[in-house]
Scaffold this motif. Structure first.
Motif, PDB file in Angstrom:
ATOM      1  N   HIS A  89       0.858  -1.183   0.000  1.00 20.37           N
ATOM      2  CA  HIS A  89       0.000   0.000   0.000  1.00 20.37           C
ATOM      3  C   HIS A  89       0.901   1.242   0.000  1.00 20.37           C
ATOM      4  CE1 HIS A  89      -3.306  -2.690   0.851  1.00 20.37           C
ATOM      5  NE2 HIS A  89      -2.584  -3.211   1.828  1.00 20.37           N
ATOM      6  N   VAL A  90       0.823   2.004  -1.069  1.00 26.06           N
ATOM      7  CA  VAL A  90       1.719   3.139  -1.262  1.00 26.06           C
ATOM      8  C   VAL A  90       0.903   4.377  -1.595  1.00 26.06           C
ATOM      9  CG1 VAL A  90       3.632   4.051  -2.653  1.00 26.06           C
ATOM     10  CG2 VAL A  90       3.509   1.595  -2.148  1.00 26.06           C
ATOM     11  N   ALA A  91       1.297   5.497  -1.002  1.00 27.37           N
ATOM     12  CA  ALA A  91       0.678   6.779  -1.360  1.00 27.37           C
ATOM     13  C   ALA A  91       1.745   7.865  -1.253  1.00 27.37           C
ATOM     14  CB  ALA A  91      -0.495   7.091  -0.442  1.00 27.37           C
ATOM     15  N   VAL A  92       1.663   8.816  -2.153  1.00 29.00           N
ATOM     16  CA  VAL A  92       2.634   9.920  -2.196  1.00 29.00           C
ATOM     17  C   VAL A  92       1.886  11.242  -2.141  1.00 29.00           C
ATOM     18  CG1 VAL A  92       4.437  11.037  -3.576  1.00 29.00           C
ATOM     19  CG2 VAL A  92       4.243   8.533  -3.561  1.00 29.00           C
ATOM     20  N   VAL A  93       2.376  12.138  -1.284  1.00 31.70           N
ATOM     21  CA  VAL A  93       1.837  13.498  -1.196  1.00 31.70           C
ATOM     22  C   VAL A  93       2.963  14.439  -1.611  1.00 31.70           C
ATOM     23  CG1 VAL A  93       0.930  15.276   0.327  1.00 31.70           C
ATOM     24  CG2 VAL A  93       0.239  12.899   0.646  1.00 31.70           C
ATOM     25  N   ARG A  94       2.723  15.237  -2.636  1.00 33.92           N
ATOM     26  CA  ARG A  94       3.706  16.237  -3.086  1.00 33.92           C
ATOM     27  C   ARG A  94       3.266  17.602  -2.589  1.00 33.92           C
ATOM     28  NH1 ARG A  94       5.077  15.788  -9.206  1.00 33.92           N
ATOM     29  NH2 ARG A  94       6.209  17.601  -8.476  1.00 33.92           N
ATOM     30  N   TYR A  95       4.255  18.436  -2.220  1.00 33.57           N
ATOM     31  CA  TYR A  95       3.911  19.741  -1.658  1.00 33.57           C
ATOM     32  C   TYR A  95       5.124  20.670  -1.741  1.00 33.57           C
ATOM     33  CZ  TYR A  95       6.148  17.490   2.369  1.00 33.57           C
ATOM     34  OH  TYR A  95       7.021  16.831   3.190  1.00 33.57           O
ATOM     35  N   ASP A  96       4.857  21.953  -1.517  1.00 32.55           N
ATOM     36  CA  ASP A  96       5.922  22.951  -1.402  1.00 32.55           C
ATOM     37  C   ASP A  96       6.220  23.112   0.074  1.00 32.55           C
ATOM     38  OD1 ASP A  96       6.142  23.566  -4.143  1.00 32.55           O
ATOM     39  OD2 ASP A  96       4.372  24.851  -4.023  1.00 32.55           O
ATOM     40  N   ALA A 156      -3.843   7.978   3.155  1.00 28.55           N
ATOM     41  CA  ALA A 156      -4.135   7.601   1.772  1.00 28.55           C
ATOM     42  C   ALA A 156      -3.648   6.179   1.476  1.00 28.55           C
ATOM     43  CB  ALA A 156      -3.503   8.600   0.803  1.00 28.55           C
ATOM     44  N   ALA A 157      -2.490   5.793   2.030  1.00 29.23           N
ATOM     45  CA  ALA A 157      -1.986   4.429   1.811  1.00 29.23           C
ATOM     46  C   ALA A 157      -2.921   3.414   2.471  1.00 29.23           C
ATOM     47  CB  ALA A 157      -0.585   4.303   2.359  1.00 29.23           C
TER      48      ALA A 157
END
Length: 163
Positions: A89-96, A156-157
């Motif tokens: 189970h994988v989740a990625v959050v991108r942000y500044d 999310a994961a």
């Protein structure tokens, strides 16, 4: 006592009719017998024998298949256990990470198994440097405080969706 020719004719016709009915019944019995033999050939296989020996062979074959199926069920259960422990189970959050940087170059990625064990990796990108952090997750929780982005990636994961 002598029988008249008319009576003899009636008796002969009746005997002939009985003979025809007998032949038809014998033909049908032969056909049914052949069909029954064919069914038994399918049951007996190549080695015909009495019904008891046929049933013994079939019972032994069923026992062998039951043992094989039990082994396969154990194998499948073991594989399910192994898969549940894989980091799937994988989740990625991108942000500044910083207000003066654009392009959402920083990220937090959660990688966990079915039990919620795994890790959260975060990479914070600044103008002159980039730092990477790894935080262990056990049972869906970390003993280290998670940032909001890391919490979002972990949630999310768990839910099986990309953040």
């Amino acid at each position: 006592m002598t029988l008249s020719p008319e009576v003899l004719t009636v008796v002969a016709i009746a005997a002939a009719a009985l003979a025809v009915v007998g032949l038809l019944l014998a033909w049908r019995a032969r056909r049914d017998h052949a069909a029954l033999l064919h069914r038994f050939e399918v049951l007996w296989g190549d080695d015909p024998g009495d019904v008891a020996s046929v049933l013994d062979r079939q019972s032994a074959a069923l026992g062998t298949e039951r043992t094989r199926i039990d082994g396969l069920e154990r194998t499948v259960a073991g594989l399910r256990d192994e898969v549940s422990q894989s980091l799937q189970h994988v989740a990625v959050v991108r942000y500044d990470a910083f207000g003066d940087m654009g392009g959402r170059l920083s990220f937090s990625a959660a990688v966990i198994d079915d039990r919620g064990d795994g890790m959260v990796l975060s990479s914070i990108h600044a103008r002159g440097e980039s730092r990477t952090y790894a935080k262990g997750i056990v049972g869906g929780r970390s003993d280290v405080t998670l940032t909001p982005e890391e919490q979002q990636a972990l949630a999310a994961a768990r839910e099986g969706e990309d953040a």
